[in-house]
Design an enzyme around this catalytic site. Structure first.
Site, mmCIF file in Angstrom:
data_model
loop_
_atom_site.group_PDB
_atom_site.id
_atom_site.type_symbol
_atom_site.label_atom_id
_atom_site.label_comp_id
_atom_site.label_asym_id
_atom_site.label_seq_id
_atom_site.Cartn_x
_atom_site.Cartn_y
_atom_site.Cartn_z
ATOM 1 N N SER A 1 -5.757 -3.572 14.817
ATOM 2 C CA SER A 1 -5.147 -2.898 15.967
ATOM 3 C C SER A 1 -6.161 -2.437 17.018
ATOM 4 O O SER A 1 -5.919 -2.591 18.214
ATOM 5 C CB SER A 1 -4.324 -1.704 15.462
ATOM 6 O OG SER A 1 -5.131 -0.804 14.733
ATOM 7 N N CYS B 1 0.873 -1.177 0.000
ATOM 8 C CA CYS B 1 0.000 0.000 0.000
ATOM 9 C C CYS B 1 0.903 1.217 0.000
ATOM 10 O O CYS B 1 2.094 1.114 0.282
ATOM 11 C CB CYS B 1 -0.904 0.009 1.226
ATOM 12 S SG CYS B 1 -2.258 1.208 1.089
ATOM 13 N N CYS C 1 -3.789 6.260 0.056
ATOM 14 C CA CYS C 1 -3.332 4.957 -0.422
ATOM 15 C C CYS C 1 -2.965 4.973 -1.899
ATOM 16 O O CYS C 1 -2.716 3.919 -2.499
ATOM 17 C CB CYS C 1 -4.416 3.912 -0.196
ATOM 18 S SG CYS C 1 -4.996 3.876 1.506
ATOM 19 N N GLU D 1 -16.485 -8.082 -4.122
ATOM 20 C CA GLU D 1 -15.043 -7.821 -3.979
ATOM 21 C C GLU D 1 -14.244 -9.131 -3.914
ATOM 22 O O GLU D 1 -13.177 -9.260 -4.512
ATOM 23 C CB GLU D 1 -14.769 -7.013 -2.703
ATOM 24 C CG GLU D 1 -15.181 -5.552 -2.790
ATOM 25 C CD GLU D 1 -14.163 -4.704 -3.536
ATOM 26 O OE1 GLU D 1 -13.151 -5.246 -4.010
ATOM 27 O OE2 GLU D 1 -14.394 -3.485 -3.652
ATOM 28 N N LYS E 1 -11.283 -7.908 6.578
ATOM 29 C CA LYS E 1 -10.704 -6.993 7.565
ATOM 30 C C LYS E 1 -11.634 -5.825 7.813
ATOM 31 O O LYS E 1 -12.118 -5.251 6.844
ATOM 32 C CB LYS E 1 -9.367 -6.501 7.012
ATOM 33 C CG LYS E 1 -8.692 -5.462 7.862
ATOM 34 C CD LYS E 1 -7.461 -4.972 7.158
ATOM 35 C CE LYS E 1 -6.914 -3.814 7.943
ATOM 36 N NZ LYS E 1 -5.859 -3.126 7.269
ATOM 37 N N ARG F 1 -2.672 3.381 12.642
ATOM 38 C CA ARG F 1 -2.276 4.589 11.910
ATOM 39 C C ARG F 1 -1.246 5.370 12.697
ATOM 40 O O ARG F 1 -0.399 6.055 12.124
ATOM 41 C CB ARG F 1 -3.506 5.421 11.556
ATOM 42 C CG ARG F 1 -4.314 4.690 10.482
ATOM 43 C CD ARG F 1 -5.469 5.486 9.946
ATOM 44 N NE ARG F 1 -6.249 4.634 9.043
ATOM 45 C CZ ARG F 1 -7.449 4.938 8.595
ATOM 46 N NH1 ARG F 1 -8.019 6.084 8.959
ATOM 47 N NH2 ARG F 1 -8.084 4.118 7.789
ATOM 48 N N ARG G 1 -10.974 7.510 3.786
ATOM 49 C CA ARG G 1 -10.729 6.423 2.822
ATOM 50 C C ARG G 1 -12.045 5.848 2.280
ATOM 51 O O ARG G 1 -12.078 4.718 1.799
ATOM 52 C CB ARG G 1 -9.925 5.310 3.491
ATOM 53 C CG ARG G 1 -8.625 5.742 4.174
ATOM 54 C CD ARG G 1 -7.557 4.686 4.036
ATOM 55 N NE ARG G 1 -6.463 4.772 4.983
ATOM 56 C CZ ARG G 1 -5.485 5.673 4.963
ATOM 57 N NH1 ARG G 1 -5.494 6.634 4.052
ATOM 58 N NH2 ARG G 1 -4.518 5.637 5.859
ATOM 59 N N LYS H 1 -12.122 -5.166 2.574
ATOM 60 C CA LYS H 1 -11.536 -4.307 3.606
ATOM 61 C C LYS H 1 -12.467 -3.124 3.810
ATOM 62 O O LYS H 1 -12.763 -2.384 2.870
ATOM 63 C CB LYS H 1 -10.150 -3.835 3.166
ATOM 64 C CG LYS H 1 -9.521 -2.857 4.155
ATOM 65 C CD LYS H 1 -8.096 -2.522 3.780
ATOM 66 C CE LYS H 1 -7.508 -1.494 4.718
ATOM 67 N NZ LYS H 1 -6.113 -1.159 4.388
ATOM 68 N N CYS I 1 -0.029 4.198 1.650
ATOM 69 C CA CYS I 1 -0.404 5.204 2.657
ATOM 70 C C CYS I 1 0.685 5.486 3.684
ATOM 71 O O CYS I 1 0.779 6.591 4.195
ATOM 72 C CB CYS I 1 -1.720 4.848 3.335
ATOM 73 S SG CYS I 1 -1.648 3.349 4.318
#
Ligand code: PBG
Length: 326
Positions: A274, A120, A130, A233, A248, A205, A217, A195, A122
């Site tokens: 996280s 990615c 991203c 997807e 995710k 982040r 995003r 995602k 980002c």
């Protein structure tokens, strides 16, 4: 047969019977440990909202990998925190970028360890988005070229699996084609297939320094309210050549994990992110929950929902507890 002939509790009467009829088994080999790599030497910095998780410099990675292998954890997912950021995220695809160097060190010092790299931009762009930003918008097709270059540089460094997490359209196919052209047809792709645009990424982040400097995003990550869209997807990524599909975040997305399991015979991964980790840690620190019990219950629940693999910051603790008999 209704009660009293049928009694469900018979199958729960003793530990041995419960073990015999257990439907889901969690193993250390199901777990993937995310690792943040920073420039410099001898750096090991704890991440504020992720107690027990550290940013490491490349010289400390081999030691970390060895302790993961000892615990039976077969794979790491690498994230890079670069020295410098720019508009086009050029350190993401630099030959001597922080991730590329980390991959080389790991594959040399600990060749058995499966090395997965997050693909990615980002963490590498000055604006924290991203992809390539044009007139305040992310340009999908211009971004693909940079993602391909990033994935190729990871594969060239020796990564076993590249994991695109950007959610641009067409990236799995584009990366597959570019890898194959360059002779990396053996490199696997684990796509972040479904995602979501989630509040649960907050601590990450901070750890990766990748918060967007403007906007959000929402034009590429999915709306948490959507389920059918996830199927679309996932099927697209399978068709474009993904080897493993990921959902995710994990905790609020059990239905999506279950859908993924029935949509494809490929391995399904779930990313226990996280913020999900931080919530458990915070409540455990306050003495409000039993951390070991809750963590093993969460990870078992994700497997039960249909995940074969779980990316989790709890991996080391969980593997230790499983080794001690759970
Ligand atoms: C993007 C990326 C993110 C995470 C993994 N890859 C952040 C984002 O999309 O904003 C989040 C992981 C976590 O929260 O544990 N490179």
């Amino acid at each position: 047969m209704p009660f009293p002939v049928s009694r469900h509790r018979r199958l729960r009467a003793s530990g041995s019977i419960r073990r015999m009829v257990r439907e889901t088994e969690l193993n250390a080999s199901d777990l993937i440990y995310p690792v943040f790599v920073v420039p410099g030497l001898d750096v090991q910095m704890e991440i504020r909202a992720m107690p027990g998780c550290f940013q490491f410099s490349q010289d400390l990675l081999a030691g970390e990998a060895a302790s993961l292998m000892d615990l039976g954890i077969p794979a790491v997912l690498l994230f890079g925190v670069p020295q410098a950021k720019d508009e086009r995220g050029s350190e993401a695809y630099a030959e001597d970028g922080v991730v590329q160097r980390a991959v080389r060190v790991l594959k040399k010092e600990c060749p058995e360890m499966v090395v997965i790299t997050d693909v990615c931009l980002c963490e590498y762009t000055s604006h924290g988005h991203c992809g390539v930003v044009k007139n305040g918008q992310i340009d999908n097709d211009a971004t693909l070229t940079l993602l391909e270059r990033t994935a190729l540089s990871h594969a060239a460094a020796g990564a076993d699996i590249v994991a695109p997490s950007d959610m641009m359209d067409g990236r799995v196919g584009a990366i597959r084609e570019r890898l194959d052209e360059a002779g990396h047809e053996e490199t696997l792709i684990m796509s972040y297939a479904a995602k979501y645009c989630s509040g649960f990424y907050g601590p990450f982040r901070e750890a990766a320094g990748s918060a967007p400097q403007f906007g959000d995003r929402k034009t590429h990550q999915m709306d948490p309210a959507n389920r059918r869209e996830a199927a679309k997807e996932i099927v697209t990524d399978v068709d474009e050549g993904a080897d493993i599909v990921m959902v995710k975040p994990a905790l609020a997305y059990g239905d999506i994990i279950s859908d993924a399991r029935s949509l494809t015979d490929l391995p399904v991964a779930a990313y226990n992110v996280s913020g999900e980790f931080a919530m458990v840690k915070a409540a455990a620190e306050k003495g409000w929950i039993d951390e070991q019990r809750v963590v093993l219950e969460i990870l078992t629940g994700l497997k039960r929902a249909g995940a074969d693999l779980i990316l989790t910051y709890h991996a080391k603790d969980a593997a230790r507890w499983l080794g001690e008999g759970g």
